[in-house]
Design a protein around this motif. Structure first.
Motif, short mmCIF file in Angstrom:
data_model
loop_
_atom_site.label_atom_id
_atom_site.label_comp_id
_atom_site.label_asym_id
_atom_site.label_seq_id
_atom_site.Cartn_x
_atom_site.Cartn_y
_atom_site.Cartn_z
N THR A 31 0.85 -1.19 0.00
CA THR A 31 0.00 0.00 0.00
C THR A 31 0.88 1.24 0.00
OG1 THR A 31 -0.13 0.13 2.43
CG2 THR A 31 -1.86 -1.12 1.29
N VAL A 32 0.37 2.30 -0.61
CA VAL A 32 0.99 3.62 -0.54
C VAL A 32 -0.13 4.57 -0.12
CG1 VAL A 32 2.16 5.47 -1.78
CG2 VAL A 32 2.66 3.08 -2.35
N THR A 33 0.02 5.16 1.06
CA THR A 33 -0.99 6.07 1.58
C THR A 33 -0.76 7.46 0.98
OG1 THR A 33 -1.18 4.81 3.61
CG2 THR A 33 -1.96 7.08 3.68
N THR A 34 -1.85 8.05 0.46
CA THR A 34 -1.76 9.39 -0.13
C THR A 34 -2.52 10.43 0.68
OG1 THR A 34 -3.65 8.89 -1.56
CG2 THR A 34 -1.45 8.50 -2.48
N LYS A 35 -3.48 10.00 1.50
CA LYS A 35 -4.25 10.91 2.35
C LYS A 35 -4.49 10.28 3.72
CE LYS A 35 -7.35 13.23 -0.96
NZ LYS A 35 -8.79 13.39 -1.27
N ILE A 36 -4.42 11.11 4.74
CA ILE A 36 -4.82 10.71 6.08
C ILE A 36 -5.81 11.76 6.57
CG2 ILE A 36 -4.11 10.35 8.48
CD1 ILE A 36 -1.43 9.36 7.42
N ASP A 37 -6.99 11.31 6.95
CA ASP A 37 -8.06 12.21 7.39
C ASP A 37 -8.29 13.35 6.39
OD1 ASP A 37 -8.58 10.69 9.67
OD2 ASP A 37 -7.12 11.80 10.87
N GLU A 38 -8.38 12.97 5.13
CA GLU A 38 -8.69 13.89 4.02
C GLU A 38 -7.56 14.86 3.67
OE1 GLU A 38 -11.54 13.61 2.15
OE2 GLU A 38 -12.01 11.90 3.39
N LYS A 39 -6.41 14.75 4.33
CA LYS A 39 -5.28 15.65 4.04
C LYS A 39 -4.21 14.87 3.30
CE LYS A 39 -6.19 18.47 8.05
NZ LYS A 39 -5.92 18.62 9.45
N PHE A 40 -3.69 15.46 2.22
CA PHE A 40 -2.64 14.81 1.45
C PHE A 40 -1.36 14.67 2.27
CE2 PHE A 40 -5.35 16.13 -2.07
CZ PHE A 40 -5.34 14.99 -2.85
N VAL A 41 -0.67 13.55 2.08
CA VAL A 41 0.62 13.32 2.71
C VAL A 41 1.65 13.12 1.59
CG1 VAL A 41 -0.36 12.31 4.79
CG2 VAL A 41 0.25 10.81 2.89
N ASP A 42 2.92 13.15 1.92
CA ASP A 42 3.98 12.95 0.94
C ASP A 42 4.12 11.45 0.67
OD1 ASP A 42 6.25 12.81 -0.62
OD2 ASP A 42 7.60 13.65 0.90
N ALA A 43 3.43 10.98 -0.35
CA ALA A 43 3.40 9.55 -0.68
C ALA A 43 4.79 9.01 -1.05
CB ALA A 43 2.41 9.28 -1.80
N GLY A 44 5.73 9.91 -1.34
CA GLY A 44 7.09 9.48 -1.63
C GLY A 44 7.88 9.14 -0.39
N ASP A 45 7.41 9.55 0.78
CA ASP A 45 8.06 9.27 2.05
C ASP A 45 7.82 7.81 2.42
OD1 ASP A 45 8.81 9.06 4.77
OD2 ASP A 45 8.25 11.15 5.15
N VAL A 53 7.55 6.32 5.10
CA VAL A 53 6.65 6.08 6.23
C VAL A 53 5.23 5.77 5.74
CG1 VAL A 53 5.95 8.48 6.68
CG2 VAL A 53 6.12 6.84 8.57
N TYR A 54 4.90 6.20 4.52
CA TYR A 54 3.56 5.98 3.97
C TYR A 54 3.50 4.79 3.01
CZ TYR A 54 2.89 10.52 6.06
OH TYR A 54 2.84 11.55 6.95
N LYS A 55 4.58 4.04 2.94
CA LYS A 55 4.64 2.84 2.09
C LYS A 55 4.75 1.61 2.97
CE LYS A 55 7.07 5.32 -1.55
NZ LYS A 55 8.30 5.40 -2.34
N ASP A 56 3.86 0.65 2.74
CA ASP A 56 3.87 -0.57 3.53
C ASP A 56 3.82 -1.79 2.62
OD1 ASP A 56 3.67 0.31 6.42
OD2 ASP A 56 2.01 1.42 5.55
N SER A 57 4.60 -2.80 2.99
CA SER A 57 4.61 -4.06 2.25
C SER A 57 4.33 -5.20 3.21
CB SER A 57 5.98 -4.29 1.59
OG SER A 57 6.21 -3.31 0.62
N TYR A 58 3.56 -6.16 2.72
CA TYR A 58 3.13 -7.30 3.52
C TYR A 58 3.33 -8.58 2.72
CZ TYR A 58 0.45 -3.50 5.70
OH TYR A 58 0.06 -2.33 6.28
N GLU A 59 3.71 -9.63 3.41
CA GLU A 59 3.74 -10.96 2.82
C GLU A 59 2.50 -11.70 3.30
OE1 GLU A 59 6.31 -15.09 2.98
OE2 GLU A 59 7.20 -13.26 3.78
N ILE A 60 1.71 -12.18 2.37
CA ILE A 60 0.51 -12.92 2.74
C ILE A 60 0.93 -14.32 3.17
CG2 ILE A 60 -1.69 -13.86 1.95
CD1 ILE A 60 -1.99 -11.38 0.22
N LYS A 61 0.61 -14.65 4.42
CA LYS A 61 1.00 -15.94 5.00
C LYS A 61 -0.08 -16.99 4.84
CE LYS A 61 5.02 -15.08 6.80
NZ LYS A 61 6.17 -15.79 6.26
#
Length: 135
Positions: free
Chosen positions: A91-105, A107-115
């Motif tokens: 996932t790459v988060t682009t908004k938190i509570d309707e406010k844009f965030v720096d999606a390039g940071d 901290v807003y990128k998450d990766s998961y391995e499906i177990k």
């Protein structure tokens, strides 16, 4: 009595073997609304969430974060994009509570391995934190 016990054990074995049919995850079967609840390390609290992954590769998630008395202390929404390839869900988060965030940071990128994955839920490992979530 023995017949009844035999039938019950046969049913139990059948249910265990076929009750939770494993499915190979694909982007298509990750689409939809998924509910989860667990301890959220970032919030340092128990949380419940409803994730809506859409066909167009976007998502919307609502978190309810609880205090020690099990009362909601904060609600938070996030929006962004998601993808699935080769066993990894990202996932790459682009908004938190309707406010844009720096999606390039990062901290807003998450990766998961499906177990584990089935038609009724999944377990997935957050690669940065090592935490396993269940939806």
């Amino acid at each position: 009595m023995i017949k009844l016990l035999t039938r019950f054990l046969s049913f139990l074995v059948f249910a265990l073997l076929f009750g939770c049919t494993s499915v190979t995850p694909t982007a298509e079967n990750l689409v939809g609304k998924w509910f989860g609840e667990d301890f959220q390390a970032v919030a340092k609290s128990k949380a419940k969430w409803l994730m809506n992954r859409r066909n167009d590769g976007t998502f919307h998630i609502t978190f309810a974060i609880y205090d020690d008395n099990q009362k909601v202390k904060k609600m938070q929404t996030e929006e962004g994009t998601w993808s699935y390839r080769g066993g990894l869900y990202a996932t790459v988060t682009t908004k938190i509570d309707e406010k844009f965030v720096d999606a390039g940071d990062d901290v807003y990128k998450d990766s998961y391995e499906i177990k584990e994955f089935s038609e009724s839920g999944m377990k997935y490992l957050h690669l940065k934190s090592g935490q396993i979530f269940q939806s």
